[in-house]
Structures are given as structure tokens and as C-alpha cells.
Design a protein around this motif. Sequence first.
Motif, mmCIF file in Angstrom:
data_model
loop_
_atom_site.group_PDB
_atom_site.id
_atom_site.type_symbol
_atom_site.label_atom_id
_atom_site.label_comp_id
_atom_site.label_asym_id
_atom_site.label_seq_id
_atom_site.Cartn_x
_atom_site.Cartn_y
_atom_site.Cartn_z
ATOM 1 N N THR A 33 28.223 26.606 43.043
ATOM 2 C CA THR A 33 29.564 26.023 43.066
ATOM 3 C C THR A 33 30.464 26.887 43.938
ATOM 4 O OG1 THR A 33 30.353 27.306 41.182
ATOM 5 C CG2 THR A 33 29.293 25.172 40.696
ATOM 6 N N LYS A 34 31.598 26.352 44.289
ATOM 7 C CA LYS A 34 32.569 27.115 45.082
ATOM 8 C C LYS A 34 32.942 28.399 44.342
ATOM 9 C CE LYS A 34 37.005 26.645 47.413
ATOM 10 N NZ LYS A 34 38.065 27.403 46.781
ATOM 11 N N ALA A 35 33.159 28.319 43.062
ATOM 12 C CA ALA A 35 33.525 29.501 42.277
ATOM 13 C C ALA A 35 32.402 30.546 42.285
ATOM 14 C CB ALA A 35 33.855 29.092 40.847
ATOM 15 N N GLU A 36 31.159 30.099 42.190
ATOM 16 C CA GLU A 36 30.027 31.035 42.215
ATOM 17 C C GLU A 36 29.918 31.733 43.570
ATOM 18 O OE1 GLU A 36 26.834 29.098 39.111
ATOM 19 O OE2 GLU A 36 27.076 28.152 41.075
ATOM 20 N N VAL A 37 30.086 30.979 44.648
ATOM 21 C CA VAL A 37 30.018 31.570 45.991
ATOM 22 C C VAL A 37 31.152 32.572 46.175
ATOM 23 C CG1 VAL A 37 30.175 31.096 48.457
ATOM 24 C CG2 VAL A 37 28.772 29.636 47.004
ATOM 25 N N GLU A 38 32.325 32.242 45.695
ATOM 26 C CA GLU A 38 33.459 33.168 45.798
ATOM 27 C C GLU A 38 33.195 34.446 45.008
ATOM 28 O OE1 GLU A 38 36.747 30.723 44.600
ATOM 29 O OE2 GLU A 38 36.986 29.900 46.634
ATOM 30 N N GLU A 39 32.580 34.329 43.846
ATOM 31 C CA GLU A 39 32.238 35.508 43.055
ATOM 32 C C GLU A 39 31.213 36.384 43.776
ATOM 33 O OE1 GLU A 39 30.026 36.593 38.881
ATOM 34 O OE2 GLU A 39 31.191 34.738 38.973
ATOM 35 N N ILE A 40 30.220 35.761 44.357
ATOM 36 C CA ILE A 40 29.211 36.500 45.128
ATOM 37 C C ILE A 40 29.880 37.224 46.294
ATOM 38 C CG2 ILE A 40 27.216 36.216 46.671
ATOM 39 C CD1 ILE A 40 26.305 33.944 44.745
ATOM 40 N N ALA A 41 30.759 36.529 46.987
ATOM 41 C CA ALA A 41 31.465 37.137 48.126
ATOM 42 C C ALA A 41 32.342 38.297 47.668
ATOM 43 C CB ALA A 41 32.303 36.085 48.837
ATOM 44 N N ASP A 42 33.019 38.121 46.567
ATOM 45 C CA ASP A 42 33.865 39.200 46.042
ATOM 46 C C ASP A 42 33.040 40.438 45.716
ATOM 47 O OD1 ASP A 42 36.164 37.669 46.272
ATOM 48 O OD2 ASP A 42 36.201 37.099 44.148
ATOM 49 N N ARG A 43 31.866 40.243 45.146
ATOM 50 C CA ARG A 43 31.005 41.387 44.809
ATOM 51 C C ARG A 43 30.468 42.073 46.056
ATOM 52 N NH1 ARG A 43 27.529 38.573 40.163
ATOM 53 N NH2 ARG A 43 27.097 37.350 41.995
ATOM 54 N N ALA A 44 30.218 41.319 47.116
ATOM 55 C CA ALA A 44 29.664 41.884 48.347
ATOM 56 C C ALA A 44 30.737 42.525 49.230
ATOM 57 C CB ALA A 44 28.938 40.798 49.142
ATOM 58 N N PHE A 45 31.981 42.186 49.004
ATOM 59 C CA PHE A 45 33.077 42.610 49.883
ATOM 60 C C PHE A 45 33.142 44.129 50.062
ATOM 61 C CE2 PHE A 45 37.532 43.680 50.728
ATOM 62 C CZ PHE A 45 37.735 42.964 51.885
ATOM 63 N N ALA A 46 33.042 44.883 48.988
ATOM 64 C CA ALA A 46 33.126 46.349 49.087
ATOM 65 C C ALA A 46 32.012 46.911 49.971
ATOM 66 C CB ALA A 46 33.072 46.979 47.709
ATOM 67 N N ALA A 76 22.877 46.318 59.896
ATOM 68 C CA ALA A 76 23.684 46.473 58.690
ATOM 69 C C ALA A 76 23.549 45.158 57.918
ATOM 70 C CB ALA A 76 25.128 46.736 59.060
ATOM 71 N N VAL A 77 23.013 45.232 56.723
ATOM 72 C CA VAL A 77 22.743 44.019 55.952
ATOM 73 C C VAL A 77 23.274 44.191 54.534
ATOM 74 C CG1 VAL A 77 20.964 42.459 55.082
ATOM 75 C CG2 VAL A 77 20.625 43.605 57.250
ATOM 76 N N VAL A 78 23.921 43.165 54.049
ATOM 77 C CA VAL A 78 24.306 43.090 52.645
ATOM 78 C C VAL A 78 23.559 41.897 52.065
ATOM 79 C CG1 VAL A 78 26.189 42.677 51.024
ATOM 80 C CG2 VAL A 78 26.578 44.096 53.038
ATOM 81 N N TYR A 79 22.792 42.158 51.029
ATOM 82 C CA TYR A 79 22.021 41.095 50.396
ATOM 83 C C TYR A 79 22.782 40.526 49.202
ATOM 84 C CZ TYR A 79 18.155 42.645 53.250
ATOM 85 O OH TYR A 79 17.362 42.967 54.319
ATOM 86 N N VAL A 80 22.747 39.220 49.099
ATOM 87 C CA VAL A 80 23.372 38.515 47.980
ATOM 88 C C VAL A 80 22.302 37.668 47.304
ATOM 89 C CG1 VAL A 80 25.662 38.491 49.058
ATOM 90 C CG2 VAL A 80 24.109 36.570 49.431
ATOM 91 N N PRO A 81 22.557 37.238 46.072
ATOM 92 C CA PRO A 81 21.545 36.466 45.348
ATOM 93 C C PRO A 81 21.169 35.159 46.054
ATOM 94 C CG PRO A 81 23.289 37.190 43.867
ATOM 95 C CD PRO A 81 23.735 37.508 45.251
ATOM 96 N N HIS A 82 19.917 34.809 45.896
ATOM 97 C CA HIS A 82 19.372 33.569 46.451
ATOM 98 C C HIS A 82 19.154 32.610 45.298
ATOM 99 C CE1 HIS A 82 17.109 31.305 49.498
ATOM 100 N NE2 HIS A 82 16.349 30.936 48.497
ATOM 101 N N THR A 95 20.565 36.448 52.011
ATOM 102 C CA THR A 95 20.134 36.354 50.617
ATOM 103 C C THR A 95 18.872 37.184 50.385
ATOM 104 O OG1 THR A 95 18.720 34.408 50.844
ATOM 105 C CG2 THR A 95 21.076 34.015 50.406
ATOM 106 N N THR A 96 18.670 37.522 49.136
ATOM 107 C CA THR A 96 17.543 38.370 48.759
ATOM 108 C C THR A 96 16.184 37.756 49.092
ATOM 109 O OG1 THR A 96 17.704 37.448 46.528
ATOM 110 C CG2 THR A 96 18.790 39.570 46.922
#
Length: 55
Positions: free
Chosen positions: A33-46, A21-27, A2-3
Motif C-alpha cells: 500500500t502507499k502507507a507501507e511504501v512510505e514506511e519503507i522509504a522512511d526507514r531507508a532514508f537515514a 552504494a546500495v540500500v536494500y528494502v524488503p521485497h 529490494t532484498t
Amino acid sequence: MTTEFVDGVTAQSDALGFEPAVVYVPHPIQNRTKAEVEEIADRAFAQVMAMLKSA
């Protein structure tokens, strides 16, 4: 990662002489929620896939 931990990653990387190699996601993550975590993961996937391809 996380950031919240950008400075810690930078300091540890410098101390070890290693550039991870690091990918930062929001903190924070823990109160999402599960949906929010999935959205964060989807954005980081690429970014994650690009790092794996270049490794």
C-alpha cells in the motif's frame, strides 16, 4: 533495491569491479500500500542520507 536482488547486485558488482552504494528494502514492493511504501522509504532514508554524506 529490494532484498530479492542481493545476489544479483553482488554478482554484477564483482563482474564490473565496482562497489555501488546500495540500500536494500524488503521485497516485494509492487503489492504494498502507499502507507507501507512510505514506511519503507522512511526507514531507508537515514541510510541513504549517510551514503550521500560520505560520498
